[in-house]
Design a protein around this motif. Structure first.
Motif, mmCIF file in Angstrom:
data_model
loop_
_atom_site.group_PDB
_atom_site.id
_atom_site.type_symbol
_atom_site.label_atom_id
_atom_site.label_comp_id
_atom_site.label_asym_id
_atom_site.label_seq_id
_atom_site.Cartn_x
_atom_site.Cartn_y
_atom_site.Cartn_z
ATOM 1 N N ALA A 1 0.715 -1.299 0.260
ATOM 2 C CA ALA A 1 0.279 0.317 -0.148
ATOM 3 C C ALA A 1 0.691 1.479 0.081
ATOM 4 O O ALA A 1 0.243 2.285 -0.949
ATOM 5 N N LEU A 2 1.958 0.852 0.501
ATOM 6 C CA LEU A 2 2.649 2.822 0.883
ATOM 7 C C LEU A 2 4.406 2.214 -0.235
ATOM 8 O O LEU A 2 4.858 3.569 -0.011
ATOM 9 N N SER A 3 4.344 1.062 -0.410
ATOM 10 C CA SER A 3 6.063 1.220 -0.834
ATOM 11 C C SER A 3 5.718 0.718 -2.522
ATOM 12 O O SER A 3 5.030 -0.204 -2.658
ATOM 13 N N LEU A 4 6.976 0.812 -2.628
ATOM 14 C CA LEU A 4 7.494 0.705 -4.033
ATOM 15 C C LEU A 4 9.089 -0.350 -4.797
ATOM 16 O O LEU A 4 9.325 -0.508 -4.065
ATOM 17 N N LEU A 5 8.746 -0.881 -5.627
ATOM 18 C CA LEU A 5 9.347 -1.257 -6.316
ATOM 19 C C LEU A 5 10.187 -0.974 -7.069
ATOM 20 O O LEU A 5 9.586 -0.761 -8.640
ATOM 21 N N GLY A 6 11.980 -0.617 -7.762
ATOM 22 C CA GLY A 6 12.455 -0.209 -8.444
ATOM 23 C C GLY A 6 13.193 -1.247 -9.186
ATOM 24 O O GLY A 6 13.782 -2.438 -8.351
ATOM 25 N N LEU A 7 14.525 -0.928 -10.031
ATOM 26 C CA LEU A 7 15.750 -1.691 -10.558
ATOM 27 C C LEU A 7 16.552 -0.371 -9.980
ATOM 28 O O LEU A 7 16.841 0.812 -10.389
ATOM 29 N N ASP A 8 17.093 -1.102 -9.248
ATOM 30 C CA ASP A 8 19.172 0.271 -9.767
ATOM 31 C C ASP A 8 19.926 0.443 -10.940
ATOM 32 O O ASP A 8 18.911 -0.486 -11.713
ATOM 33 N N VAL A 9 20.779 0.872 -10.779
ATOM 34 C CA VAL A 9 21.506 1.154 -12.486
ATOM 35 C C VAL A 9 22.207 -0.344 -12.890
ATOM 36 O O VAL A 9 22.721 -0.269 -13.592
ATOM 37 N N ASP A 10 22.151 -1.065 -11.900
ATOM 38 C CA ASP A 10 22.702 -2.668 -12.537
ATOM 39 C C ASP A 10 21.575 -3.273 -12.161
ATOM 40 O O ASP A 10 22.285 -4.664 -12.899
ATOM 41 N N GLY A 11 20.366 -3.136 -12.277
ATOM 42 C CA GLY A 11 19.190 -3.592 -13.137
ATOM 43 C C GLY A 11 18.158 -4.580 -11.803
ATOM 44 O O GLY A 11 17.969 -5.979 -11.477
ATOM 45 N N ARG A 12 19.282 -4.100 -10.617
ATOM 46 C CA ARG A 12 18.837 -5.349 -9.184
ATOM 47 C C ARG A 12 17.576 -4.069 -8.669
ATOM 48 O O ARG A 12 17.535 -3.225 -8.611
ATOM 49 N N PRO A 13 16.918 -5.716 -8.029
ATOM 50 C CA PRO A 13 15.240 -4.774 -7.256
ATOM 51 C C PRO A 13 16.340 -3.930 -5.990
ATOM 52 O O PRO A 13 16.777 -4.364 -5.113
ATOM 53 N N VAL A 14 15.589 -2.772 -5.514
ATOM 54 C CA VAL A 14 15.284 -1.811 -4.892
ATOM 55 C C VAL A 14 14.122 -1.087 -4.163
ATOM 56 O O VAL A 14 13.193 -1.251 -5.320
ATOM 57 N N ILE B 1 11.709 1.340 -1.915
ATOM 58 C CA ILE B 1 11.550 2.155 -1.935
ATOM 59 C C ILE B 1 9.549 2.430 -1.091
ATOM 60 O O ILE B 1 9.336 2.709 -1.186
ATOM 61 N N ASP B 2 10.602 2.146 -0.128
ATOM 62 C CA ASP B 2 9.564 2.828 1.804
ATOM 63 C C ASP B 2 8.733 3.897 1.774
ATOM 64 O O ASP B 2 8.708 5.218 0.144
ATOM 65 N N SER B 3 7.641 3.903 2.307
ATOM 66 C CA SER B 3 6.842 4.808 1.970
ATOM 67 C C SER B 3 7.662 6.573 2.829
ATOM 68 O O SER B 3 7.506 7.053 2.835
ATOM 69 N N ALA B 4 8.454 6.384 3.361
ATOM 70 C CA ALA B 4 9.208 7.434 3.338
ATOM 71 C C ALA B 4 10.837 7.511 2.234
ATOM 72 O O ALA B 4 11.464 8.753 2.736
ATOM 73 N N ASN B 5 10.618 6.730 1.303
ATOM 74 C CA ASN B 5 11.023 6.915 0.086
ATOM 75 C C ASN B 5 12.921 6.690 0.162
ATOM 76 O O ASN B 5 13.602 7.258 -0.266
#
Length: 334
Positions: free
Chosen positions: A62-75, A77-81
């Motif tokens: 509900a509050l956090s997100l999933l992205g990719l870092d510059v190496d293509g690894r999942p990262v 991003i929590d509700s406090a960014n």
């Protein structure tokens, strides 16, 4: 010329003619123009990020997100960014190959890996590698997969490098290519940023590439796709998964769903509303089943926007670049 050859030639010509006619069945000039929404969205947070690509973003919870870092690894991003490795266990994290795209299916995540071999990667809700499905055929060294959607037993991919839609059977990884270099998957007009045409080193206009963005409706019935320069197209997913349909029927099923400005990202919410990051004018756009095109927000920070995702109740988050560094904008919807 033999009767068989004549029949094949006639069939091929008919396919091209039908495909061309369907592309303009819903011409862009019939679209309602984009207009300011009666109630506007507002940016509530603009937070810098340390190590996140602008090309991938999906909701984690509900509050956090999933992205990719510059190496293509999942990262994460929590509700406090704040950014966190995903998963945090380094041993588990090392099992995940570099990814180029992400999507979420219920509580499971899927990614696209290009090396050491092209494959689908399935991750648990806490980031553990569940399985890797190598792609069997239908791609080459020039393929560049930029988006993924999952429904039922199939994965849908965009191949921007060798312009096409690709369907993968999850049970065995067998792939099929559709609409190769069809006008709907090919960038055919200049990419615009801040109202200006983007030119290459030779001073010729750039299209921004071929098919890049992909979305699937909540019932898995309709597949939407587009190059960054627009427009947005729609095709029935059954046309790509049911072998009873012919190439002619597939071409005839293409609909130009909506003309768009040049985009940095596109997402489709669970209630089938499109949100788009407009890099032509710097705006957040909304387009729903009512086909009412709305401008929710105008802001110069969106001129360098990338991927976006519905990140909470009445909230959209957008990745963007400010002074050459990644940022995330949290935007409250009206």
């Amino acid at each position: 010329m033999s009767r068989t050859m004549k029949s094949w030639l006639l069939h091929s010509v008919s396919a091209v003619l039908l495909g061309t006619s369907c592309l303009f069945a819903f011409p862009a000039y019939a679209d309602h123009p984009w207009k300011d929404a009666p109630q506007l969205a507002r940016i509530t947070t603009d937070a810098p990020l340390k190590n996140v690509q602008l090309t991938a973003l999906t909701q984690h919870n509900a509050l956090s997100l999933l992205g990719l870092d510059v190496d293509g690894r999942p990262v994460l991003i929590d509700s406090a960014n704040q950014e966190h490795p995903f998963p945090e266990n380094e041993t588990e994290r090392a099992k995940i190959p570099p990814l180029s795209a992400l999507t979420k299916q219920d509580t499971i995540f899927w990614g696209l890996a290009a090396s050491p071999e092209a494959a689908l990667v399935q991750l648990s809700s806490d980031g553990k590698l569940l399985q890797t499905i190598p792609l069997q055929g239908a791609h080459s060294a020039d393929s560049r997969f930029t988006a993924i959607q999952i429904y039922g037993n199939y994965a849908y991919l965009t191949d921007e490098g060798q312009a096409a839609l690709v369907v993968v059977a999850l049970e065995d990884g067998k792939t099929q290519r559709f609409l190769p270099y069809d006008p709907s998957v090919t960038g055919r007009r200049p990419l615009k940023r801040n109202g200006q045409i983007t030119n290459g080193p030779d001073n010729h206009p750039l299209t921004g590439g071929n098919v890049r963005f992909l979305a699937l409706d909540a019932k898995g019935q309709w597949l939407f796709y587009m190059p960054a320069c627009g427009p947005l197209y729609r095709i029935g997913s059954a046309l790509l998964t049911d072998p009873a349909f012919t190439p002619v029927e597939q071409l005839d099923g293409i609909v130009e769903w909506r003309d768009t400005p040049s985009l940095g990202g596109l997402t489709l919410s669970a209630d089938n509303i499109f949100y788009m990051s407009d890099i032509t004018d710097g705006a957040l756009l909304k387009f729903g089943s009512d086909r009412n095109p709305l401008i929710l927000l105008r802001d110069k920070r969106l001129l360098d926007a990338g991927a976006l995702a519905v990140s909470g109740d009445h909230e959209v988050s957008v990745l963007t670049s400010e002074d050459g560094k990644p940022h995330i904008l949290r935007i409250a919807l009206p």
